[in-house]
Scaffold this active site. Structure first.
Site, PDB file in Angstrom:
ATOM      1  N   SER A   1      64.365 -10.581 -38.267  1.00  0.00           N
ATOM      2  CA  SER A   1      64.529  -9.255 -37.676  1.00  0.00           C
ATOM      3  C   SER A   1      65.852  -9.163 -36.932  1.00  0.00           C
ATOM      4  O   SER A   1      66.347 -10.156 -36.375  1.00  0.00           O
ATOM      5  CB  SER A   1      63.382  -8.985 -36.703  1.00  0.00           C
ATOM      6  OG  SER A   1      63.630  -7.836 -35.917  1.00  0.00           O
TER       7      SER A   1
ATOM      8  N   TYR B   1      58.342 -10.862 -29.603  1.00  0.00           N
ATOM      9  CA  TYR B   1      58.461 -10.624 -31.044  1.00  0.00           C
ATOM     10  C   TYR B   1      59.742 -11.259 -31.584  1.00  0.00           C
ATOM     11  O   TYR B   1      59.731 -11.995 -32.575  1.00  0.00           O
ATOM     12  CB  TYR B   1      58.462  -9.122 -31.324  1.00  0.00           C
ATOM     13  CG  TYR B   1      58.839  -8.761 -32.746  1.00  0.00           C
ATOM     14  CD1 TYR B   1      57.984  -9.063 -33.806  1.00  0.00           C
ATOM     15  CD2 TYR B   1      60.052  -8.141 -33.024  1.00  0.00           C
ATOM     16  CE1 TYR B   1      58.337  -8.747 -35.116  1.00  0.00           C
ATOM     17  CE2 TYR B   1      60.410  -7.818 -34.324  1.00  0.00           C
ATOM     18  CZ  TYR B   1      59.551  -8.125 -35.356  1.00  0.00           C
ATOM     19  OH  TYR B   1      59.906  -7.825 -36.651  1.00  0.00           O
TER      20      TYR B   1
END
Length: 336
Positions: free
Chosen positions: A127, A152
């Site tokens: 990501s 995350y």
């Protein structure tokens, strides 16, 4: 090829599976169909895939070690695209354990499955969030990313480190793909485009964080899928020029690679909203708010490696991409 796509009921997973099936690959899709967002949307995505005779769906949680072991042992995949994960920056602040279960335990189960079953190439979703506190723009995969600002992001960085270990120890080719703000038809309801569209059409305010001063490298779903396929078809190779004296984070002496997949064109959030308003023919009621914990102000992908190594650069215009999403949204939810 026989390809495993984890997270096959997800936004990117379902779109990728369709592309692979259309070119003749055999695809096994797995997903746990959790209720992080509307399960009916996930089921609708899966319905598109059931029309292909070379597609098989297995409901499975990747954190289940025994189930993943049996999956790999029975199916014998050539390539794996690992997309299953607990997504969302803000959700990680209130539900941290979900990220450890899926993104860490789940990922080690996938790595072990690949290691013990002669998988030719594991590609996996990282990501743009891994860039965290970095401010040097555009974000380069060759830059250090040791300062995540959300759990995350930390789990995605962990995936990259875990993958490198397996590439080094077992010569498993692994490629991590840092996606930049993916949007388009069949998107996730927790993403800004989906939430903005719903609220604008219903006459409700939209929450605009950082007072609209965000810049995001919005990347259309078809561009993401094209990048994935090109990567999947080209297993990672060792970088023979790599040296520990000046270690390059994006490559290795092991068969390991990291790529950005982004549009390489950051857009101000208020410009994004204006484009959406034009497509909807309706003005938004904006609720301007400060920067959320865990968020970064800007994202901007350096995609030079994608161009040089794979001959590809995402190119969908924001106007066309948003228009395609709005058309899909009205059709799917039967809104005139």
């Amino acid at each position: 090829m026989k390809v495993l796509v984890t997270g096959a009921a997800g936004f990117i997973g379902s779109a990728l599976a369709i592309r692979l099936l259309e070119r003749g690959d055999e695809v096994v899709g797995v997903d746990n169909l959790n209720d992080y967002y509307d399960v009916n949307l996930k089921l609708a995505r899966l319905e598109q895939l059931r029309d292909y005779k070379n597609f098989k769906f297995i409901k499975l949680d990747i954190s289940d070690r025994t189930a993943v072991h049996e999956l790999f042992s029975h199916e014998k995949f050539q390539r794996v695209m690992h997309l299953a994960a607990q997504a969302g920056v803000r959700y990680s602040i209130t539900n941290p354990h979900a990220y450890i279960d899926s993104n860490i335990i789940g990922f080690i189960n996938i790595l072990e499955g690949c290691r013990h079953n002669s998988v030719e190439h594991l590609a996996y979703a990282s990501s743009s969030s891994v860039y965290g506190a970095n401010t040097h723009m555009p974000f380069s995969a060759h830059d250090n990313v040791d300062h995540p600002v959300s759990l995350y992001a930390a789990t995605k960085k962990s995936n990259e480190l875990m993958a490198h270990t397996y590439s080094h120890l077992y010569q498993l080719p692994t490629t991590g793909l840092r996606f930049f703000t993916v949007y388009g038809p069949w998107g996730r309801p927790d993403m800004s485009l989906f939430m903005f569209t719903r609220n604008i059409l219903e006459g409700k305010p939209i929450d605009v964080f950082n007072y609209g001063n965000h810049r995001r490298d919005f990347t259309y779903i078809d561009d993401i899928v094209e990048g994935i396929i090109r990567v999947l078809d080209k297993p990672a190779q060792p970088n023979v020029n790599w040296t520990g004296n000046h270690p390059d984070p994006a490559t290795s002496l092991a068969p390991y690679r990291i790529y950005n997949i982004g549009n390489n064109t950051p857009v101000n959030l208020l410009t994004f909203i204006e484009t959406l308003e034009k497509c909807l023919g309706k003005q938004a009621i904006k609720n301007l708010l400060p920067l959320q914990p865990g968020d970064v102000p800007d994202t901007y992908a350096d995609v030079a490696d994608l161009v040089n190594d794979l001959g590809y650069k995402p190119n969908m215009s924001l106007e066309t991409g948003i228009s395609n999403f709005v058309e899909w949204y009205r059709s799917f939810y039967k809104i005139n």
